[in-house]
Scaffold this active site. Structure first.
Site, mmCIF file in Angstrom:
data_model
loop_
_atom_site.group_PDB
_atom_site.id
_atom_site.type_symbol
_atom_site.label_atom_id
_atom_site.label_comp_id
_atom_site.label_asym_id
_atom_site.label_seq_id
_atom_site.Cartn_x
_atom_site.Cartn_y
_atom_site.Cartn_z
ATOM 1 N N HIS A 130 0.823 -1.229 0.000
ATOM 2 C CA HIS A 130 0.000 0.000 0.000
ATOM 3 C C HIS A 130 0.853 1.273 0.000
ATOM 4 O O HIS A 130 0.312 2.370 -0.174
ATOM 5 C CB HIS A 130 -0.934 0.032 1.208
ATOM 6 C CG HIS A 130 -1.975 -1.053 1.202
ATOM 7 N ND1 HIS A 130 -2.835 -1.246 0.147
ATOM 8 C CD2 HIS A 130 -2.286 -2.009 2.134
ATOM 9 C CE1 HIS A 130 -3.643 -2.276 0.427
ATOM 10 N NE2 HIS A 130 -3.317 -2.760 1.603
ATOM 11 N N ASP A 167 -2.468 -10.774 -2.519
ATOM 12 C CA ASP A 167 -3.067 -10.273 -1.279
ATOM 13 C C ASP A 167 -4.538 -9.940 -1.543
ATOM 14 O O ASP A 167 -4.904 -9.566 -2.657
ATOM 15 C CB ASP A 167 -2.305 -9.023 -0.832
ATOM 16 C CG ASP A 167 -2.706 -8.535 0.551
ATOM 17 O OD1 ASP A 167 -1.966 -8.827 1.509
ATOM 18 O OD2 ASP A 167 -3.745 -7.849 0.672
ATOM 19 N N HIS A 169 -6.166 -7.483 -0.666
ATOM 20 C CA HIS A 169 -6.334 -6.052 -0.941
ATOM 21 C C HIS A 169 -5.552 -5.667 -2.200
ATOM 22 O O HIS A 169 -4.503 -6.252 -2.481
ATOM 23 C CB HIS A 169 -5.807 -5.225 0.234
ATOM 24 C CG HIS A 169 -6.476 -5.538 1.542
ATOM 25 N ND1 HIS A 169 -5.933 -6.418 2.457
ATOM 26 C CD2 HIS A 169 -7.654 -5.121 2.059
ATOM 27 C CE1 HIS A 169 -6.756 -6.517 3.503
ATOM 28 N NE2 HIS A 169 -7.806 -5.742 3.286
ATOM 29 N N ASP A 251 -4.286 -12.940 3.243
ATOM 30 C CA ASP A 251 -5.525 -12.506 3.897
ATOM 31 C C ASP A 251 -6.771 -12.818 3.070
ATOM 32 O O ASP A 251 -7.882 -12.481 3.480
ATOM 33 C CB ASP A 251 -5.465 -11.021 4.294
ATOM 34 C CG ASP A 251 -4.791 -10.144 3.262
ATOM 35 O OD1 ASP A 251 -4.500 -10.628 2.144
ATOM 36 O OD2 ASP A 251 -4.565 -8.954 3.565
HETATM 37 ZN ZN LIG Z 1 -4.029 -7.310 2.564
#
Ligand SMILES: [Zn+2]
Length: 314
Positions: A130, A167, A169, A251
Site C-alpha cells: 500500500h 493479497d 487487498h 488474507d
Molecule cells: Zn491485505
C-alpha cells in the site's frame, strides 16, 4: 528440489503496533515457526541486511523516506506510538524493521541474480504494497517489493520486471509506482469492493501493463484459478518478465478476519506453482516473493508454509 532462499531478520519483529492492531509481530513469529518444520530443512537462510538509501530512493521520494524513517526518533518524544493515519503507526523499532524488510527483498534479488538461489521468500514486516512514493498507509511505510523490483532493474539489468500480488487487498502503492512505466508489470487479484478502493478492472496502466482481476466477496479457489487462468497468467506470459516478484498476502484465506474470500492454503500453493511455471519459461524461474498481509495467525502460518513448499518444488 529448487534452491529456495528464506530471507528474514529479527528486527522485523520490533515494529510494534497498538494493542489489538492486526499487523502484529506475532504474524511473523507464526510464519517463522511454521518454516522451522522438517519440510524446510533444505531452505537456504539469509539474515536480511538494511536496504540502502539509494535503493529506497529509486521508489520513494528521498524527503519522504527520510521523514518516515526518522520521524519516531525526532518527534516520538518518549511516546510508544506515533500515528501516521488511523491504521498506521510508528514505534521505536519501526525504522530498523522497515530497513530490514526492504533490504531482505534487495538481498534476495542479489542472491538470485548471482545464481546462488533459484527463488526466495522474504518473511518480513511491515508489509509494503500500500505504500506509495510519498505516502504511508494501510500498515505499510516502504514498498518492499517495488524497491526490490527497481533494484533488479537498476543493479542487475533486468529490463522487464513483473509483480503479481495475490493479497486480498489491491496494492495501490505498487500500481501507482509502476502504471506509467511499460517496463514494469503489475497484476493483482483482490476482493472488490474492499480497502483501499483502487484496482478497478478498467485500470490498465499506460501500456496495458496493469491487470486488476477482482473477486467478489465469497469467491474461493475456483474463482481465483479462473482469474489467474483468464487474466493474470496470459498477461504475465505476454509481458515476458526478466524477473518476477510476488506480493504474497494470505488474507484471502477463508479464516482471515479482514476480508470475505474463501481461499485455502492449497489455493496459494496452486497460484505459486502457476506463477513458477510462467517464470520457468520466461525468466529462468527467478522469483522473489515477499510477505504482505494475512491476519489469522494459524491460517497465515499454514498458507505461508504451503507457498514456500511450492517455491521449493515440493
Ligand atoms: Zn491485505
Amino acid at each position: 528440489m529448487m534452491d529456495t532462499l528464506l530471507v528474514t531478520h529479527a528486527a522485523c519483529l520490533g515494529h510494534e503496533v497498538p494493542l489489538g492492531h492486526p499487523e502484529e509481530p506475532g504474524r511473523l513469529r507464526a510464519v517463522l515457526r511454521a518454516l522451522e518444520a522438517e519440510d524446510f530443512q533444505y531452505l537456504q537462510r539469509l539474515e536480511a541486511p538494511r536496504a540502502s538509501m539509494e535503493a529506497i530512493a529509486r521508489v520513494h521520494q528521498p524527503v519522504y523516506a527520510e521523514w518516515i524513517l526518522e520521524r519516531m526518533a525526532r518527534e516520538g518524544g518518549g511516546r510508544r506510538f506515533l500515528a501516521i493515519d488511523p491504521d498506521t503507526a510508528l514505534s521505536a523499532g519501526s525504522r530498523e524493521a522497515m530497513l530490514r524488510a526492504a533490504g531482505a527483498v534487495t538481498a534476495a534479488v542479489d542472491e538470485i541474480a548471482q545464481g546462488r538461489a533459484q527463488n526466495a521468500f522474504c518473511a518480513v514486516r511491515p508489509p509494503g504494497h500500500h505504500a506509495e512514493r510519498m505516502t504511508a498507509m494501510g500498515f505499510c511505510f516502504l514498498n518492499n517489493v517495488a524497491i526490490g523490483a527497481a533494484h533488479a532493474r537498476a543493479v542487475h539489468g533486468a529490463g522487464r520486471v513483473a509483480v503479481v500480488d495475490f493479497d486480498v487487498h489491491h496494492g495501490n502503492g505498487t500500481q501507482s509506482l509502476f502504471e506509467d512505466d511499460p517496463a514494469f508489470f503489475y497484476a493483482s487479484t483482490h476482493q472488490w469492493p474492499l480497502y483501499p478502493g483502487t484496482g478497478r478492472p478498467g485500470e490498465r496502466g499506460a501500456a496495458g501493463n496493469v491487470v486488476n482481476a477482482v473477486l467478489a466477496p465469497g469467491a474461493g479457489g475456483a474463482e481465483l484459478r479462473a482469474a489467474f487462468e483468464s487474466e493474470v497468467l496470459p498477461a504475465l506470459d505476454e509481458f515476458a518478465p526478466d524477473f518476477l516478484f510476488i506480493s504474497a498476502g494470505f488474507d484471502g484465506h477463508a479464516a482471515d478476519p479482514m476480508a470475505q474470500l474463501e481461499l485455502g492454503e492449497e489455493d496459494f500453493a496452486w497460484a505459486t506453482r502457476a506463477l513458477m511455471e510462467v517464470a520457468g519459461r520466461r525468466c529462468g524461474g527467478r522469483i522473489v516473493s515477499a510477505l504482505e498481509g494475512g491476519y489469522d495467525l494459524s491460517a497465515l502460518a499454514r498458507s505461508a508454509a504451503a507457498h514456500v513448499r511450492a517455491l521449493m518444488g515440493a
